[in-house]
Design a protein around this motif. Structure first.
Motif, PDB file in Angstrom:
ATOM      1  N   THR A 397       1.068  -1.065   0.013  1.00  0.00           N
ATOM      2  CA  THR A 397       0.110  -0.004  -0.040  1.00  0.00           C
ATOM      3  C   THR A 397       0.745   1.284  -0.046  1.00  0.00           C
ATOM      4  OG1 THR A 397      -1.847  -1.177   1.355  1.00  0.00           O
ATOM      5  CG2 THR A 397      -1.798   1.066   1.279  1.00  0.00           C
ATOM      6  N   GLN A 401       0.955   3.927  -3.128  1.00  0.00           N
ATOM      7  CA  GLN A 401       0.507   5.183  -2.987  1.00  0.00           C
ATOM      8  C   GLN A 401       1.490   6.197  -3.227  1.00  0.00           C
ATOM      9  OE1 GLN A 401      -0.773   5.253   1.238  1.00  0.00           O
ATOM     10  NE2 GLN A 401      -2.837   4.600   0.594  1.00  0.00           N
ATOM     11  N   GLY A 418      -1.537  -0.208  -9.612  1.00  0.00           N
ATOM     12  CA  GLY A 418      -2.738  -0.759  -9.753  1.00  0.00           C
ATOM     13  C   GLY A 418      -2.927  -2.216  -9.497  1.00  0.00           C
ATOM     14  N   ASP A 427      -7.799  -4.475  -3.189  1.00  0.00           N
ATOM     15  CA  ASP A 427      -8.655  -3.202  -3.368  1.00  0.00           C
ATOM     16  C   ASP A 427      -8.794  -3.432  -4.922  1.00  0.00           C
ATOM     17  OD1 ASP A 427      -9.995  -0.928  -3.769  1.00  0.00           O
ATOM     18  OD2 ASP A 427      -8.550   0.139  -2.233  1.00  0.00           O
ATOM     19  N   GLU A 429     -11.278  -2.058  -6.930  1.00  0.00           N
ATOM     20  CA  GLU A 429     -11.966  -0.864  -7.612  1.00  0.00           C
ATOM     21  C   GLU A 429     -11.010  -0.023  -7.658  1.00  0.00           C
ATOM     22  OE1 GLU A 429     -14.725  -0.996  -8.818  1.00  0.00           O
ATOM     23  OE2 GLU A 429     -15.074  -2.881  -7.828  1.00  0.00           O
ATOM     24  N   ALA A 430      -9.944   0.443  -6.614  1.00  0.00           N
ATOM     25  CA  ALA A 430      -9.049   1.436  -6.710  1.00  0.00           C
ATOM     26  C   ALA A 430      -8.011   1.148  -7.712  1.00  0.00           C
ATOM     27  CB  ALA A 430      -8.419   1.716  -5.308  1.00  0.00           C
TER      28      ALA A 430
END
Length: 582
Positions: A397, A401, A418, A427, A429-430
């Motif tokens: 993460t 990020q 992604g 995750d 969707e993100a």
């Protein structure tokens, strides 16, 4: 004027005390005196750089030129890897003054121009170039429109050539200059294609194709692409690619030709290493004049899709030949890529992660390195080398990020991040949104299409996954990730209930990597569901040799969170029928 030391992290890493002492001496003997001499005001020093305000852009440019000339003199007897070289950016525009500091777009643009200048070079804005035109005897090379980080609109930029003598009678192509320093990342010039048709009307077609190729290549943030106006100074001239490499400061040149005959047109292209003259890639395209603009688009897409991987592989081979003690950030990154492509080796993947982290330590703003580091965790989980603990998820993460923060317009950083968010952090969707953004930014990136194919499989859209993998394979037919593309295509057919097609794609993937766990899993499951128990049993036997701990019940540890529960159930059932223990 914004000035900064190129590669300061690398220099400090080699010799911290010595570098800092030399920086102080150069500031005292070269930089500060020249600023004062040209009536500038040092607004602030930034450790390895400075921000300076001038009342006149002519003063600013003359000062920058004298600083760079003095710096070059100081570096004559210094080894290349230990030279302190400045990059300088100059812009004329409004500023905001507050407590002796300055702010605003005028400052931001100067800083961004400095970032795209060559080490030892000067980059100025179009506004600045207009104001010095005819007032200083300097050559300026048009760099074309540049997308500057955090600046809303692309801006035209110019490279100041202070190593040449200029007269009013000289054409840009007639200027004799010292060889430019080759950038620290892959650099390429696309020369005007030769019109061999004998029909001057076909010039527009050849020139338009070259312009499209330059624009498309410019979307790759890992490439340094010479602008159209500089490349076209070679139009109509017999050129030596080695000389072009020296004059434009590039490592690669793309050249080509267009030949029209009756209602047909033939286009050729070849990518050449300017250092050796070796041809790295060549292709020929044929089509009808009736659909000439469609043909132009097809050629552009094919050329760009082939060149980016060809350049990347050439750069990787070049990096392999560098000494292991090299601390060059981009070299570390390339070595990491070379290791990460060895998907079947846990040791290679761990080494790739270490190299990417080393690159990040030396350059904390290297977006692609963060994205590739996060992707190492994807490879590790894909092969069952990690289970996705809380600490691993937190680290992925963080890396993703940071890659997104630094690389909002970097398709590679966005696509890799992604996929990591989807697969490791779970995750969907993100992660899918980042991959889609990468494809909008650069529709020629095989990497983004590859990540996008997996994303569609996990989202329960296998038909779209097949399309995306096909695009990735077309753009990069010799890609080291070809096995992964074929496995992804096999999985998509499996999810659609096309078990024969799935088994066929899995077999193709395993031809090149017989021990590739994802390939063995889908081969076992698809053959079992297609009613071929012998082939399924053989695949499971090999899979259990490679990963003895794998069970149907632990499959979820290596699979992503499929949006459709029935997809996981179908996969588990296939492996169960193939003989994988519960």
């Amino acid at each position: 004027m914004a000035a900064d030391v190129a590669g300061s992290c690398r220099l400090i890493g080699i010799d911290e005390e010595g570098t800092l002492a030399r920086l102080k001496a150069l500031r005292r003997t070269v930089f500060d005196p020249k600023i004062a001499e040209h009536r500038g005001r040092i607004v602030k020093n930034t450790g390895d750089g400075a921000l300076v305000e001038f009342a006149s852009v002519v003063d600013a440019v003359r000062c920058a030129v004298e600083v760079q000339r003095r710096m070059a003199e100081q570096n004559i007897d210094v080894p290349q890897d230990k030279r302190i070289e400045l990059r300088i950016g100059i812009h004329v525009g409004d500023i905001i003054i507050n407590d002796n500091d300055i702010f605003g777009d005028g400052v931001n643009i100067a800083v961004r121009l400095e970032g795209i200048a060559e080490p030892g070079g000067i980059c100025i804005s179009d506004d600045a170039q207009r104001q010095i035109r005819g007032k200083v005897e300097l050559a300026c090379v048009d760099m074309g429109m540049q997308a500057l980080k955090n600046i809303a609109e692309p801006m035209r930029a110019w490279c100041v050539r202070f190593d040449v003598a200029v007269s009013t009678s000289m054409r840009p192509s007639a200027v004799t200059a010292q060889p430019l320093t080759v950038p620290g990342k892959p650099s390429i010039a696309v020369l005007p294609f030769i019109n061999m048709s004998g029909d001057p009307e076909q010039d527009y077609f050849a020139d338009g194709m070259v312009e499209d190729i330059i624009t498309a290549l410019s979307r790759f943030k890992a490439l340094f692409v010479i602008a159209r106006n500089s490349s076209f100074t070679y139009k109509g001239r017999a050129v030596d690619v080695k000389q072009v490499g020296r004059e434009l400061g590039v490592r690669y040149v793309l050249e080509g030709s267009v030949r029209k005959a009756a209602n047909r047109v033939r286009i050729t292209g070849q990518l050449v290493d300017t250092a050796t003259g070796a041809h790295l890639w060549a292709e020929r395209f044929d089509g009808g004049l009736g659909d000439i603009f469609d043909l132009q688009d097809q050629v552009t897409e094919s050329v760009v899709g082939a060149i980016a991987p060809a350049v990347e592989q050439a750069e990787i081979e070049r990096a392999k030949r560098k000494p292991t003690e090299s601390l060059d950030v981009y070299t570390l990154y390339l070595r990491g890529l070379a290791r990460s492509y060895q998907f079947a080796s846990r040791q290679a993947n761990d080494e790739a992660l270490r190299l990417f982290n080393s690159a990040i330590e030396l350059d904390p703003d290297f977006a692609s390195a963060y994205g590739c580091a996060a992707f190492c965790y994807v490879i590790a989980k894909f092969n069952g080398w990690i289970s996705g603990t809380a600490n691993e998820i937190a680290e992925v993460t963080r890396l993703a990020q940071r890659a997104v923060e630094l690389g909002k317009d970097d398709a590679i950083a966005l696509a890799a991040s992604g996929q990591a968010l989807m697969y490791v952090v779970r995750d969907l969707e993100a992660g899918a949104a980042l991959i889609d953004r990468a494809l909008v930014l650069n529709s020629n990136s095989a990497e983004a299409w590859y990540c996008g194919g997996w994303a569609k499989n996990w989202l329960g859209e296998p038909e779209a996954a097949i399309v995306r993998f096909a695009r990735a394979m077309r753009l990069s037919p010799l890609d080291p990730r070809m096995s992964g593309m074929r496995v992804g295509t096999a999985l998509a057919h499996f999810l659609l209930g096309r078990y024969d097609e799935a088994a066929s794609w899995a077999a193709m993937a395993l031809q090149y990597r017989p021990d590739y766990q994802p390939g063995l899993r889908i081969a076992a499951a698809s053959n079992a569901m297609a009613g071929r128990p012998e082939q399924a049993s053989q695949a499971v036997a090999r899979l259990r040799q490679v990963n003895p701990a794998l069970r149907v019940s632990t499959l979820k540890d290596v699979l992503p969170p499929y949006r459709r529960a029935e997809d996981i159930s179908r996969y588990q059932e296939g492996l169960r029928r193939a003989g994988l223990p519960e």
